[in-house]
Design a protein around this motif. Structure first.
Motif, PDB file in Angstrom:
ATOM      1  N   TYR A 296       0.835  -1.210   0.000  1.00 58.09           N
ATOM      2  CA  TYR A 296       0.000   0.000   0.000  1.00 58.09           C
ATOM      3  C   TYR A 296       0.864   1.251   0.000  1.00 58.09           C
ATOM      4  N   ASP A 297       1.952   1.216   0.765  1.00 56.07           N
ATOM      5  CA  ASP A 297       2.890   2.346   0.792  1.00 56.07           C
ATOM      6  C   ASP A 297       3.478   2.604  -0.588  1.00 56.07           C
ATOM      7  N   ARG A 298       3.880   1.546  -1.290  1.00 55.69           N
ATOM      8  CA  ARG A 298       4.445   1.702  -2.642  1.00 55.69           C
ATOM      9  C   ARG A 298       3.370   2.167  -3.632  1.00 55.69           C
ATOM     10  N   TYR A 299       2.141   1.697  -3.438  1.00 50.71           N
ATOM     11  CA  TYR A 299       1.037   2.126  -4.313  1.00 50.71           C
ATOM     12  C   TYR A 299       0.819   3.634  -4.194  1.00 50.71           C
ATOM     13  N   VAL A 300       0.780   4.126  -2.962  1.00 50.21           N
ATOM     14  CA  VAL A 300       0.571   5.561  -2.755  1.00 50.21           C
ATOM     15  C   VAL A 300       1.758   6.357  -3.297  1.00 50.21           C
ATOM     16  N   ALA A 301       2.980   5.868  -3.053  1.00 46.10           N
ATOM     17  CA  ALA A 301       4.182   6.589  -3.491  1.00 46.10           C
ATOM     18  C   ALA A 301       4.276   6.687  -5.008  1.00 46.10           C
ATOM     19  N   ILE A 302       3.871   5.631  -5.711  1.00 46.01           N
ATOM     20  CA  ILE A 302       4.036   5.578  -7.165  1.00 46.01           C
ATOM     21  C   ILE A 302       2.804   6.097  -7.910  1.00 46.01           C
ATOM     22  N   CYS A 303       1.630   5.746  -7.404  1.00 45.05           N
ATOM     23  CA  CYS A 303       0.397   6.102  -8.114  1.00 45.05           C
ATOM     24  C   CYS A 303      -0.210   7.420  -7.650  1.00 45.05           C
ATOM     25  N   LYS A 304       0.122   7.848  -6.418  1.00 48.45           N
ATOM     26  CA  LYS A 304      -0.390   9.123  -5.903  1.00 48.45           C
ATOM     27  C   LYS A 304       0.734   9.901  -5.225  1.00 48.45           C
ATOM     28  N   PRO A 305       1.796  10.209  -5.975  1.00 50.60           N
ATOM     29  CA  PRO A 305       2.985  10.826  -5.364  1.00 50.60           C
ATOM     30  C   PRO A 305       2.732  12.193  -4.727  1.00 50.60           C
ATOM     31  N   LEU A 306       1.814  12.960  -5.272  1.00 49.09           N
ATOM     32  CA  LEU A 306       1.565  14.298  -4.735  1.00 49.09           C
ATOM     33  C   LEU A 306       0.872  14.251  -3.374  1.00 49.09           C
ATOM     34  N   HIS A 307       0.199  13.165  -3.084  1.00 46.03           N
ATOM     35  CA  HIS A 307      -0.518  13.034  -1.816  1.00 46.03           C
ATOM     36  C   HIS A 307       0.204  12.107  -0.834  1.00 46.03           C
TER      37      HIS A 307
ATOM     38  N   VAL B  22      -3.662 -16.215   4.416  1.00 50.29           N
ATOM     39  CA  VAL B  22      -2.635 -16.372   3.383  1.00 50.29           C
ATOM     40  C   VAL B  22      -3.161 -15.978   2.006  1.00 50.29           C
ATOM     41  N   VAL B  23      -4.283 -16.565   1.605  1.00 52.52           N
ATOM     42  CA  VAL B  23      -4.808 -16.326   0.257  1.00 52.52           C
ATOM     43  C   VAL B  23      -5.281 -14.884   0.091  1.00 52.52           C
ATOM     44  N   THR B  24      -5.940 -14.346   1.118  1.00 54.65           N
ATOM     45  CA  THR B  24      -6.411 -12.952   1.037  1.00 54.65           C
ATOM     46  C   THR B  24      -5.244 -11.992   0.867  1.00 54.65           C
ATOM     47  N   CYS B  25      -4.231 -12.129   1.725  1.00 55.01           N
ATOM     48  CA  CYS B  25      -3.058 -11.242   1.641  1.00 55.01           C
ATOM     49  C   CYS B  25      -2.322 -11.431   0.317  1.00 55.01           C
ATOM     50  N   PHE B  26      -2.154 -12.689  -0.093  1.00 52.49           N
ATOM     51  CA  PHE B  26      -1.416 -12.964  -1.328  1.00 52.49           C
ATOM     52  C   PHE B  26      -2.151 -12.411  -2.546  1.00 52.49           C
ATOM     53  N   THR B  27      -3.473 -12.538  -2.564  1.00 46.78           N
ATOM     54  CA  THR B  27      -4.266 -12.017  -3.675  1.00 46.78           C
ATOM     55  C   THR B  27      -4.180 -10.497  -3.730  1.00 46.78           C
ATOM     56  N   VAL B  28      -4.322  -9.847  -2.573  1.00 51.70           N
ATOM     57  CA  VAL B  28      -4.224  -8.383  -2.514  1.00 51.70           C
ATOM     58  C   VAL B  28      -2.849  -7.920  -2.985  1.00 51.70           C
ATOM     59  N   LEU B  29      -1.802  -8.652  -2.579  1.00 54.71           N
ATOM     60  CA  LEU B  29      -0.442  -8.293  -2.981  1.00 54.71           C
ATOM     61  C   LEU B  29      -0.235  -8.459  -4.489  1.00 54.71           C
ATOM     62  N   LEU B  30      -0.736  -9.553  -5.044  1.00 55.19           N
ATOM     63  CA  LEU B  30      -0.609  -9.768  -6.491  1.00 55.19           C
ATOM     64  C   LEU B  30      -1.300  -8.664  -7.279  1.00 55.19           C
ATOM     65  N   ILE B  31      -2.519  -8.317  -6.874  1.00 56.53           N
ATOM     66  CA  ILE B  31      -3.256  -7.259  -7.556  1.00 56.53           C
ATOM     67  C   ILE B  31      -2.537  -5.917  -7.409  1.00 56.53           C
ATOM     68  N   SER B  32      -2.070  -5.623  -6.200  1.00 53.79           N
ATOM     69  CA  SER B  32      -1.411  -4.346  -5.920  1.00 53.79           C
ATOM     70  C   SER B  32      -0.144  -4.176  -6.748  1.00 53.79           C
TER      71      SER B  32
ATOM     72  N   THR C  75       0.805  -5.853  -9.396  1.00 52.70           N
ATOM     73  CA  THR C  75       0.516  -5.842 -10.836  1.00 52.70           C
ATOM     74  C   THR C  75       0.131  -4.439 -11.284  1.00 52.70           C
ATOM     75  N   TYR C  76      -0.740  -3.799 -10.512  1.00 50.17           N
ATOM     76  CA  TYR C  76      -1.163  -2.430 -10.829  1.00 50.17           C
ATOM     77  C   TYR C  76       0.018  -1.464 -10.745  1.00 50.17           C
ATOM     78  N   ILE C  77       0.850  -1.637  -9.707  1.00 46.52           N
ATOM     79  CA  ILE C  77       2.014  -0.764  -9.539  1.00 46.52           C
ATOM     80  C   ILE C  77       2.998  -0.932 -10.696  1.00 46.52           C
ATOM     81  N   LEU C  78       3.277  -2.199 -11.069  1.00 47.77           N
ATOM     82  CA  LEU C  78       4.225  -2.457 -12.157  1.00 47.77           C
ATOM     83  C   LEU C  78       3.714  -1.912 -13.488  1.00 47.77           C
ATOM     84  N   VAL C  79       2.422  -2.039 -13.737  1.00 48.10           N
ATOM     85  CA  VAL C  79       1.838  -1.480 -14.970  1.00 48.10           C
ATOM     86  C   VAL C  79       2.025   0.033 -14.988  1.00 48.10           C
TER      87      VAL C  79
END
Length: 311
Positions: free
Chosen positions: A120-131, A207-217, A219-223
């Motif tokens: 989540y920290d990397r998502y905010v830093a990369i996708c919402k850098p101004l905030h 395990v599955v919930t965290c892993f799924t959230v991480l994969l989605i996160s 993937t979105y960050i890398l794109v």
């Protein structure tokens, strides 16, 4: 089975990783060296982050917490494993076994949620850098870390409460180097299929919930990173690949032990050793080698605290 055949279990016998004294002596040396490396590596990461003002940011605050958690993750089982390599009688008390189950699941689940927080920290830093500075302030970071600990504690308690109420009879031997739920369940005086299913669901929820959230996160960050052509993109990509590597090191063994068990004894032992010893060992190495800011901070630390005193 009739209740009269139930017995109060005071201790379990751990069969460990080998029976030959030569092999156990070798494993003792290797395990001791690796454990000392885990402690020194993660403590060093924490010290560098605390003492370097340039690393006083949310990402490194979370990284310091990850190192702290890794120390405890390895300390739940590794010291007992090392001690047993030098002992002919490898036993663990019922209370000690329950404590291992509690803390192993408490800390592992907490680390999984912490990795989600880091994503989540990397998502905010990369996708919402101004905030970023507004969203990821110190108070928010502390709250998220405490949330990860609380979720881990609830998960660990839920596992231990189920096991403590079970009746045990027959063999007391656990074919591993620590008390793990799938192996302890096999020693109960009741049909274990439903119990296994319940434990798999409980573990799978985390395990599955965290892993799924991480994969989605990620993937979105890398794109998002790949669509950016500025100089910061390569830095962000390097940081994210380090995070993804750490995620895979922790989650893949846990998935095959608790969610989708293969029931192959030697493989289960290898996976248990991997996530309790090698994951905490590799985390500081990965973050140090893959992170330019960490490498520069290590150089500054060496220059200021070591070289200056040597002169």
């Amino acid at each position: 089975m009739d209740k009269g055949n139930y017995s109060v279990v005071s201790e379990f016998v751990l069969l460990g990783l080998g029976h030959s004294w030569n092999i156990q002596a070798l494993l003792f040396v290797i395990s001791l060296v690796l454990y000392l490396m885990i402690l020194s590596g993660n403590i060093f990461i924490m010290i560098v982050i605390i003492t370097d003002p340039l690393l006083h940011s949310p990402m490194y605050f979370l990284l310091a917490n990850l190192s702290f958690v890794d120390i405890w993750l390895s300390s739940v089982t590794t010291p007992k494993m090392i001690a047993d390599f030098t002992s002919e009688k490898k036993t663990i008390s019922f209370g000690g076994c329950m404590c291992q189950i509690l803390f192993a699941h408490f800390i592992a689940a907490g680390e999984m949620v912490l990795l989600v927080v880091m994503a989540y920290d990397r998502y905010v830093a990369i996708c919402k850098p101004l905030h970023y500075s507004t969203i990821m302030n110190l108070q928010k970071c502390i709250g998220l870390v405490l949330t990860s600990w609380n979720i881990g504690f609830v998960h660990g308690i839920s596992q231990m409460v189920v096991i403590m109420k079970l009746p045990f009879c027959g063999p007391r031997e656990i074919d591993s180097f620590f008390c793990d739920i799938p192996l302890v369940i096999k020693l109960t005086c009741m049909e274990s299929y439903n119990l296994d299913s319940m434990i798999n669901i409980d573990c799978g929820l985390v395990v599955v919930t965290c892993f799924t959230v991480l994969l989605i996160s990620y993937t979105y960050i890398l794109v998002t990173v790949l669509q950016t052509s500025n100089n910061g993109a390569s830095k962000a990509l390097s940081t994210c690949t380090a995070h993804i590597t750490v995620v895979l090191l922790l989650f893949v063994p846990c998935i095959f032990i608790y969610v989708w068990p293969l029931n192959i004894i030697w493989l289960d032992k290898f996976l248990a050793v991997f996530y309790s010893v090698f994951t905490p060992l590799l985390n500081p190495i990965i973050y140090t080698l893959r992170n330019k800011e960490m490498k520069n901070a290590v150089k500054r630390f060496k220059s200021y605290y070591i070289d200056s005193k040597g002169n």
